[in-house]
Design a protein around this motif. Sequence first.
Motif, PDB file in Angstrom:
ATOM      1  N   ALA A   1      87.014  45.020  74.077  1.00 10.94           N
ATOM      2  CA  ALA A   1      86.312  46.085  73.910  1.00 10.94           C
ATOM      3  C   ALA A   1      87.369  47.397  73.343  1.00 10.94           C
ATOM      4  CB  ALA A   1      85.742  46.587  75.051  1.00 10.94           C
ATOM      5  N   PRO A   2      86.792  48.117  72.515  1.00 18.25           N
ATOM      6  CA  PRO A   2      87.726  49.380  72.010  1.00 18.25           C
ATOM      7  C   PRO A   2      88.171  50.227  73.071  1.00 18.25           C
ATOM      8  CG  PRO A   2      85.516  49.644  71.346  1.00 18.25           C
ATOM      9  CD  PRO A   2      85.768  48.297  72.100  1.00 18.25           C
ATOM     10  N   LEU A   3      89.608  50.305  73.057  1.00 21.60           N
ATOM     11  CA  LEU A   3      90.181  51.022  74.291  1.00 21.60           C
ATOM     12  C   LEU A   3      89.610  52.455  74.488  1.00 21.60           C
ATOM     13  CD1 LEU A   3      92.896  50.764  75.885  1.00 21.60           C
ATOM     14  CD2 LEU A   3      93.985  52.216  74.228  1.00 21.60           C
ATOM     15  N   LEU A   4      89.651  52.823  75.703  1.00 19.94           N
ATOM     16  CA  LEU A   4      89.145  54.087  76.014  1.00 19.94           C
ATOM     17  C   LEU A   4      90.207  54.955  76.444  1.00 19.94           C
ATOM     18  CD1 LEU A   4      86.089  53.752  78.631  1.00 19.94           C
ATOM     19  CD2 LEU A   4      86.015  55.479  77.068  1.00 19.94           C
ATOM     20  N   ARG A   5      90.524  56.240  76.007  1.00 25.08           N
ATOM     21  CA  ARG A   5      91.576  56.865  76.386  1.00 25.08           C
ATOM     22  C   ARG A   5      91.453  57.576  77.717  1.00 25.08           C
ATOM     23  NH1 ARG A   5      94.842  61.210  76.336  1.00 25.08           N
ATOM     24  NH2 ARG A   5      93.204  62.665  75.386  1.00 25.08           N
ATOM     25  N   LEU A   6      92.196  57.353  78.790  1.00 25.82           N
ATOM     26  CA  LEU A   6      91.803  58.048  79.991  1.00 25.82           C
ATOM     27  C   LEU A   6      93.028  59.119  80.387  1.00 25.82           C
ATOM     28  CD1 LEU A   6      90.385  55.178  82.145  1.00 25.82           C
ATOM     29  CD2 LEU A   6      89.026  57.148  81.337  1.00 25.82           C
TER      30      LEU A   6
ATOM     31  N   LEU B   1      92.894  50.482  83.773  1.00 30.60           N
ATOM     32  CA  LEU B   1      91.364  51.062  83.568  1.00 30.60           C
ATOM     33  C   LEU B   1      90.942  51.342  82.155  1.00 30.60           C
ATOM     34  CD1 LEU B   1      91.425  53.248  86.850  1.00 30.60           C
ATOM     35  CD2 LEU B   1      89.877  51.065  86.456  1.00 30.60           C
ATOM     36  N   GLU B   2      91.931  51.770  81.401  1.00 29.87           N
ATOM     37  CA  GLU B   2      91.515  51.970  80.000  1.00 29.87           C
ATOM     38  C   GLU B   2      90.832  50.702  79.380  1.00 29.87           C
ATOM     39  OE1 GLU B   2      94.949  53.657  77.737  1.00 29.87           O
ATOM     40  OE2 GLU B   2      93.920  55.758  78.277  1.00 29.87           O
ATOM     41  N   HIS B   3      91.547  49.648  79.816  1.00 28.36           N
ATOM     42  CA  HIS B   3      90.880  48.403  79.062  1.00 28.36           C
ATOM     43  C   HIS B   3      89.672  47.879  80.033  1.00 28.36           C
ATOM     44  CE1 HIS B   3      94.227  47.711  76.368  1.00 28.36           C
ATOM     45  NE2 HIS B   3      94.903  48.246  77.394  1.00 28.36           N
ATOM     46  N   LEU B   4      89.808  47.977  81.347  1.00 27.23           N
ATOM     47  CA  LEU B   4      88.811  47.307  82.201  1.00 27.23           C
ATOM     48  C   LEU B   4      87.482  48.247  82.062  1.00 27.23           C
ATOM     49  CD1 LEU B   4      90.916  46.742  85.411  1.00 27.23           C
ATOM     50  CD2 LEU B   4      89.890  44.978  83.964  1.00 27.23           C
ATOM     51  N   VAL B   5      87.473  49.733  81.923  1.00 30.41           N
ATOM     52  CA  VAL B   5      86.378  50.293  81.773  1.00 30.41           C
ATOM     53  C   VAL B   5      85.857  50.178  80.545  1.00 30.41           C
ATOM     54  CG1 VAL B   5      85.655  52.873  82.323  1.00 30.41           C
ATOM     55  CG2 VAL B   5      87.287  52.073  83.767  1.00 30.41           C
ATOM     56  N   ALA B   6      86.781  50.164  79.545  1.00 30.28           N
ATOM     57  CA  ALA B   6      86.049  50.035  78.145  1.00 30.28           C
ATOM     58  C   ALA B   6      85.284  48.671  78.326  1.00 30.28           C
ATOM     59  CB  ALA B   6      87.345  49.852  77.147  1.00 30.28           C
ATOM     60  N   GLU B   7      85.641  47.823  79.040  1.00 32.35           N
ATOM     61  CA  GLU B   7      84.931  46.302  78.813  1.00 32.35           C
ATOM     62  C   GLU B   7      83.624  46.465  79.446  1.00 32.35           C
ATOM     63  OE1 GLU B   7      87.326  42.511  78.784  1.00 32.35           O
ATOM     64  OE2 GLU B   7      86.501  42.601  80.768  1.00 32.35           O
ATOM     65  N   ALA B   8      83.724  47.362  80.769  1.00 30.61           N
ATOM     66  CA  ALA B   8      82.605  47.679  81.613  1.00 30.61           C
ATOM     67  C   ALA B   8      81.418  48.508  80.823  1.00 30.61           C
ATOM     68  CB  ALA B   8      82.929  48.500  82.742  1.00 30.61           C
ATOM     69  N   VAL B   9      81.982  49.621  80.176  1.00 31.04           N
ATOM     70  CA  VAL B   9      81.301  50.441  79.264  1.00 31.04           C
ATOM     71  C   VAL B   9      80.339  49.467  78.090  1.00 31.04           C
ATOM     72  CG1 VAL B   9      81.074  52.415  77.453  1.00 31.04           C
ATOM     73  CG2 VAL B   9      82.289  52.553  79.902  1.00 31.04           C
ATOM     74  N   ALA B  10      81.343  48.719  77.761  1.00 36.25           N
ATOM     75  CA  ALA B  10      80.652  48.003  76.417  1.00 36.25           C
ATOM     76  C   ALA B  10      79.678  47.128  76.935  1.00 36.25           C
ATOM     77  CB  ALA B  10      81.925  47.124  75.717  1.00 36.25           C
TER      78      ALA B  10
ATOM     79  N   ALA C   1      87.946  58.175  89.755  1.00 35.47           N
ATOM     80  CA  ALA C   1      88.201  59.293  89.069  1.00 35.47           C
ATOM     81  C   ALA C   1      87.527  59.017  87.533  1.00 35.47           C
ATOM     82  CB  ALA C   1      89.498  59.427  88.843  1.00 35.47           C
ATOM     83  N   ALA C   2      88.170  57.631  87.061  1.00 33.22           N
ATOM     84  CA  ALA C   2      87.656  56.979  85.867  1.00 33.22           C
ATOM     85  C   ALA C   2      86.209  57.186  85.767  1.00 33.22           C
ATOM     86  CB  ALA C   2      88.275  55.651  85.300  1.00 33.22           C
ATOM     87  N   ALA C   3      85.428  56.743  86.749  1.00 34.03           N
ATOM     88  CA  ALA C   3      83.945  56.717  86.816  1.00 34.03           C
ATOM     89  C   ALA C   3      83.573  58.228  86.730  1.00 34.03           C
ATOM     90  CB  ALA C   3      83.284  56.138  88.119  1.00 34.03           C
ATOM     91  N   ALA C   4      84.086  59.130  87.501  1.00 35.04           N
ATOM     92  CA  ALA C   4      83.631  60.440  87.152  1.00 35.04           C
ATOM     93  C   ALA C   4      83.813  60.893  85.993  1.00 35.04           C
ATOM     94  CB  ALA C   4      84.243  61.352  88.350  1.00 35.04           C
ATOM     95  N   ARG C   5      84.872  60.684  85.098  1.00 35.34           N
ATOM     96  CA  ARG C   5      85.208  61.057  84.033  1.00 35.34           C
ATOM     97  C   ARG C   5      84.258  60.564  82.880  1.00 35.34           C
ATOM     98  NH1 ARG C   5      89.975  61.535  80.587  1.00 35.34           N
ATOM     99  NH2 ARG C   5      91.065  62.168  82.626  1.00 35.34           N
TER     100      ARG C   5
ATOM    101  N   PRO D   1      93.577  39.627  83.337  1.00 36.79           N
ATOM    102  CA  PRO D   1      94.187  39.505  82.002  1.00 36.79           C
ATOM    103  C   PRO D   1      93.801  40.762  81.434  1.00 36.79           C
ATOM    104  CG  PRO D   1      93.407  37.423  82.628  1.00 36.79           C
ATOM    105  CD  PRO D   1      92.948  38.217  83.633  1.00 36.79           C
ATOM    106  N   THR D   2      92.572  41.130  81.431  1.00 36.51           N
ATOM    107  CA  THR D   2      92.217  42.475  80.711  1.00 36.51           C
ATOM    108  C   THR D   2      92.945  43.805  81.143  1.00 36.51           C
ATOM    109  OG1 THR D   2      89.998  41.515  80.329  1.00 36.51           O
ATOM    110  CG2 THR D   2      90.284  44.043  80.031  1.00 36.51           C
ATOM    111  N   GLY D   3      93.258  43.903  82.416  1.00 35.34           N
ATOM    112  CA  GLY D   3      93.891  45.153  82.893  1.00 35.34           C
ATOM    113  C   GLY D   3      95.294  44.929  82.562  1.00 35.34           C
ATOM    114  N   ALA D   4      95.777  43.784  82.825  1.00 37.12           N
ATOM    115  CA  ALA D   4      97.564  43.757  82.544  1.00 37.12           C
ATOM    116  C   ALA D   4      97.711  44.061  81.198  1.00 37.12           C
ATOM    117  CB  ALA D   4      97.855  42.239  82.857  1.00 37.12           C
ATOM    118  N   ARG D   5      96.804  44.133  80.214  1.00 40.88           N
ATOM    119  CA  ARG D   5      97.014  44.496  78.885  1.00 40.88           C
ATOM    120  C   ARG D   5      97.442  45.651  79.001  1.00 40.88           C
ATOM    121  NH1 ARG D   5      92.116  44.237  75.901  1.00 40.88           N
ATOM    122  NH2 ARG D   5      93.370  44.481  74.032  1.00 40.88           N
ATOM    123  N   GLY D   6      97.237  46.720  79.706  1.00 42.72           N
ATOM    124  CA  GLY D   6      97.694  48.119  79.777  1.00 42.72           C
ATOM    125  C   GLY D   6      99.107  48.256  79.835  1.00 42.72           C
TER     126      GLY D   6
END
Length: 320
Positions: A4-9, A52-61, A83-87, A157-162
Motif C-alpha cells: 500500500a502507498p506509504l502514509l507519512r506519520l 505504523l506508516e506501513h501497517l496503517v497504510a495497509e489497514a486504510v487501503a 495516536a496513529a488512529a486518532a491522527r 514483514p510489512t512493519g519491518a519495512r519501516g
Amino acid sequence: MTVAPLLRLSAWPTPLDPAPRLASALGLHPGDLWVKRDDLTDLGGGNKVRKLEHLVAEAVAGGATVLVTSGGAQSNHARMTAAAAARLGLGAVLVLAGTPSAERPGNLALDGLLGARVVAVGDVDGAALERRVEEVAGRLRDDGEVPAVLPLGGSSPTGARGYLTCAAELRAQAPDAAHVVVAVGSGGTMAGLVAGLGGDRVLGVDTGAVPDPAERVAGLVAALGVSGAPVRLRHDQVGTGYGVLTAAAAAAMRTAARTEGLLLDPVYTAKALAGLAAAVTDGSIRPGERTVFVHTGGLPGLFGHSVAAALAARVLADPT
Ligand SMILES: *Cc1c(COP(=O)(O)O)cnc(C)c1O
C-alpha cells in the motif's frame, strides 16, 4: 506482499547526534559514538512510527475503521497505534496483557488521552493474547466495524519495512558505521536494519520481550528478501526478565542522562545501552570504531515503571 502507498506519520529523517561525553564514559573515543534519534518522532516518540506508516497504510487501503493491537500494559506500540488512529480518524482498541495499573500511568495515561479503548486481559501467554485479540476483532465486526489487527510490536514483514527506511537514512548519515546497536523486542526493528545494512554491522540487544528473538529476526529478514545475513544478538542484558530493571541498565540510564542529557527508558533503551557498554568491555566494539546507538524511544514507559518513583524518592532524600 501487496504494498500500500506509504502514509507519512512523522518528519524524516530523524537526526544523528554526536555523543562525545557518553562515548568517553563508555571507554570509546569521543568521536566514535552517535545516537540515531528515533525517539524524536511524532506520536509521542519511538520506533513504532516507522512500522505504523506501513501497517496503517495497509489497514486504510483495506477499508479499516478501527485499529486493534496488543502488547504489555506499558506497550509503546499500543500507545503509538492509538495516536496513529486518532491522527487518521480511526478507532483504536488495545488488548493489553500483564497488570495495567493507575498507580503506573505511563503509556496508559496516553492511551486514555488518545481515546483508545483498553481491554486488559491479565497475565496470558502469547497464544492466549492472540485469541483475545481475535475475539475483540470478531465483536467489532458484529458491530459493523472493519477492524484491522496489527501484530504485536508491529513486527510483521510489512512493519519491518519501516526499518529499511531507517537503514537507508543511516547509510547516508553514517556510511562508515562499524556497529549499529539496537534494542530487540519483537524483532522488526533489528530485522529491517539487518536487511538494509547487512548483519555484520548490526548488534541487537535482547530485552526478553519474546522467547525466540533470534528466530523472529531471522524470519523477518528472510521475509524482507535478504538471505544468509548473520543475526548478532546479545542475551546478557535480559536479567530476570522483560521489564525488570537490571543494575547495568540502571547505570546506563544514569550515564546517558548525566553525560548527554539523553533520556532512556528502563525496558528497552537502557538495556540496549548496557549491551553496548558490555560490548566495549568484552572488546566486540573497540575504540576508533564508529558506533551508532539507535534510540528507539519509550520515555513514557519510564513513568509507568517502578523506577520512576524510586528515582523521585532518592532525589528528595538526597538532593545531591
Ligand atoms: C518496541 C520497542 C523496541 C523494540 O523494537 P522491536 O521492533 O519490537 O524489536 C525498542 N525500544 C522501544 C522503546 C520500543 O518501544
